[in-house]
Design a protein around this motif. Structure first.
Motif, PDB file in Angstrom:
ATOM      1  N   UNK A 149       0.863  -1.172   0.000  1.00  0.00           N
ATOM      2  CA  UNK A 149       0.000   0.000   0.000  1.00  0.00           C
ATOM      3  C   UNK A 149       0.902   1.224   0.000  1.00  0.00           C
ATOM      4  N   UNK A 150       0.765   2.063  -1.023  1.00  0.00           N
ATOM      5  CA  UNK A 150       1.707   3.173  -1.207  1.00  0.00           C
ATOM      6  C   UNK A 150       0.962   4.448  -1.573  1.00  0.00           C
ATOM      7  N   UNK A 151       1.635   5.555  -1.375  1.00  0.00           N
ATOM      8  CA  UNK A 151       1.037   6.850  -1.682  1.00  0.00           C
ATOM      9  C   UNK A 151       0.946   7.073  -3.184  1.00  0.00           C
ATOM     10  N   UNK A 190       2.192  -6.234  -6.236  1.00  0.00           N
ATOM     11  CA  UNK A 190       1.042  -5.403  -6.571  1.00  0.00           C
ATOM     12  C   UNK A 190       1.145  -4.138  -5.736  1.00  0.00           C
ATOM     13  N   UNK A 191       1.257  -2.990  -6.388  1.00  0.00           N
ATOM     14  CA  UNK A 191       1.386  -1.699  -5.713  1.00  0.00           C
ATOM     15  C   UNK A 191       0.053  -0.983  -5.797  1.00  0.00           C
ATOM     16  N   UNK A 192      -0.531  -0.659  -4.654  1.00  0.00           N
ATOM     17  CA  UNK A 192      -1.890  -0.128  -4.636  1.00  0.00           C
ATOM     18  C   UNK A 192      -1.937   1.221  -3.935  1.00  0.00           C
ATOM     19  N   UNK A 193      -2.587   2.175  -4.597  1.00  0.00           N
ATOM     20  CA  UNK A 193      -2.811   3.506  -4.053  1.00  0.00           C
ATOM     21  C   UNK A 193      -4.304   3.738  -3.907  1.00  0.00           C
ATOM     22  N   UNK A 194      -4.737   4.171  -2.745  1.00  0.00           N
ATOM     23  CA  UNK A 194      -6.154   4.450  -2.526  1.00  0.00           C
ATOM     24  C   UNK A 194      -6.559   5.714  -3.269  1.00  0.00           C
ATOM     25  N   UNK A 249     -11.050   2.669   0.838  1.00  0.00           N
ATOM     26  CA  UNK A 249     -10.105   1.579   0.608  1.00  0.00           C
ATOM     27  C   UNK A 249      -9.127   1.473   1.772  1.00  0.00           C
ATOM     28  N   UNK A 250      -8.784   0.240   2.146  1.00  0.00           N
ATOM     29  CA  UNK A 250      -7.934   0.008   3.306  1.00  0.00           C
ATOM     30  C   UNK A 250      -6.561   0.650   3.162  1.00  0.00           C
ATOM     31  N   UNK A 251      -6.093   0.799   1.929  1.00  0.00           N
ATOM     32  CA  UNK A 251      -4.780   1.395   1.717  1.00  0.00           C
ATOM     33  C   UNK A 251      -4.711   2.836   2.208  1.00  0.00           C
TER      34      UNK A 251
END
Length: 356
Positions: A12-14, A57-61, A66-68
């Motif tokens: 989880x990333x900015x 998998x890199x995920x940005x909210x 979203x939990x991220x």
């Protein structure tokens, strides 16, 4: 449940695009796909990276639901989810919940019959969740929620995820180990108390029967002076993944290649290499080469292990990476831990001096 391997790691990333670019530039990951509202993802955007048997998998909210979003606010960028490959995600989810894991996302199936992918998530430790993944086609696409942009190509300096190092607050080590034993069926394979000067920490290793999913869990000893584990827990805002170890079959080449790409590794005192021949005997790699590249070496009854750690580029100085080359060894370089922590202390001291 039969745990097979690490299916993927979700950070989880900015800024997913920026983080993806850094990992591609630094370690040679390949852009494999993207996902967002148009592909079925909700309140987030993701970038998929691959290299051999490693999938990131890199995920940005993009929305507060979203939990991220809460994860990044609390911890900064970091490992928020570890995907675990199993034969049947439905059954693994049910079994883990029955054994005490808290359900997070019930089983959800994607794709057509014959190529179906099933995801189901439960609590792991801290704010890290575990996603059970079963695939009818193990080499098929990640999932329809990610639009893949290329084919899998062999090659690269990294082979697979070897292990994760988890830092937990004082008093949580045994509880965390017990959770992994009871909810996931992992087995404790190792334990050690590590003393570095006036600091001390306790660690235990839990591992799947397949030996492909391994967690090294570390807690600080609060009866001693505060150290790096205390600092991690404080800076991270609780328990979390301190580092991810990537397996390589040629660590010297991997270090040279990564260094040329701009990766900065921790340095090691010269005295470490002066003592190495007497401590380990012949290890199959010239000591001068290890010294030049700052590679650490250790031996167990099964063979030799070579490893090196990156400097953390995280704003909170939390998450970093390890490269590890196993030449028969099954352990984790416990004799190198003191050298590692001395190196980290030097990095922190140098940074403090520059800022002074």
């Amino acid at each position: 449940m039969e745990i097979r391997s690490i299916d993927h790691v979700e950070l989880f990333v900015e800024d997913a695009e920026d983080t993806a670019g850094q990992l591609c530039d630094s370690f040679g990951f390949t852009l494999a796909g993207r996902g967002g509202p148009g592909t079925g993802l909700r309140d987030c955007e993701s970038v998929l990276l691959r290299q051999n048997d490693i999938t990131l998998l890199l995920t940005t909210a993009t929305g507060t639901d979203h939990r991220a979003a809460e994860y990044v606010k609390q911890h900064g960028d970091g490992v928020g989810l570890i995907g675990i490959a199993v034969d049947d995600a439905h059954a693994a989810f049910a079994e883990a919940v029955e054994r005490g894991a808290v359900p997070m996302t019930p089983p959800e199936e994607f794709g057509p019959a014959g190529g179906r992918v099933t995801f189901a998530s439960v609590t792991g430790f801290g704010d890290v969740e575990h996603r059970f993944v079963s695939r009818e086609k193990p080499e098929g696409p990640f999932a329809p929620i990610i639009e893949e942009t290329g084919t899998r190509e062999p090659g690269g300096i990294l082979q697979r995820v070897d292990h994760f190092a988890l830092c937990v607050p004082a008093g949580k080590l045994d509880e965390t180990v017990r959770h992994y034993q009871e909810a996931f069926g992992l087995t404790q394979t190792f334990e050690e108390r590590i003393v570095v000067g006036s600091q001390a920490m306790d660690s235990k290793v839990v591992q799947s029967t397949s030996e492909m999913v391994t967690f090294t869990i570390i807690e600080p000893d609060t009866t001693r002076e505060p150290g790096q584990i205390d600092a991690f827990v404080e800076s991270h805002g609780g328990a979390g993944v301190q580092h991810v170890a990537f397996l390589t079959d040629d660590i010297a080449n991997a270090v040279r290649t990564s260094t040329d790409r701009g990766v900065r590794f921790l340095t090691t005192p010269a005295s470490y290499y002066e003592m190495l021949p007497d401590r380990l005997g012949p290890i199959g790699v010239p000591v001068d080469e290890l010294r030049a590249l700052n590679i650490l070496a250790d031996r167990d009854p099964s063979g030799v292990m070579l490893q090196i750690f990156t400097q953390s580029t995280h704003p909170r100085r939390t998450l970093f990476y390890e490269l590890i080359d196993r030449r028969g060894a099954h352990t984790f370089g416990s004799n190198n831990i003191q050298a590692l922590y001395e190196a980290v202390e030097r990095q922190q001291a140098e940074e403090a001096a520059r800022l002074a």
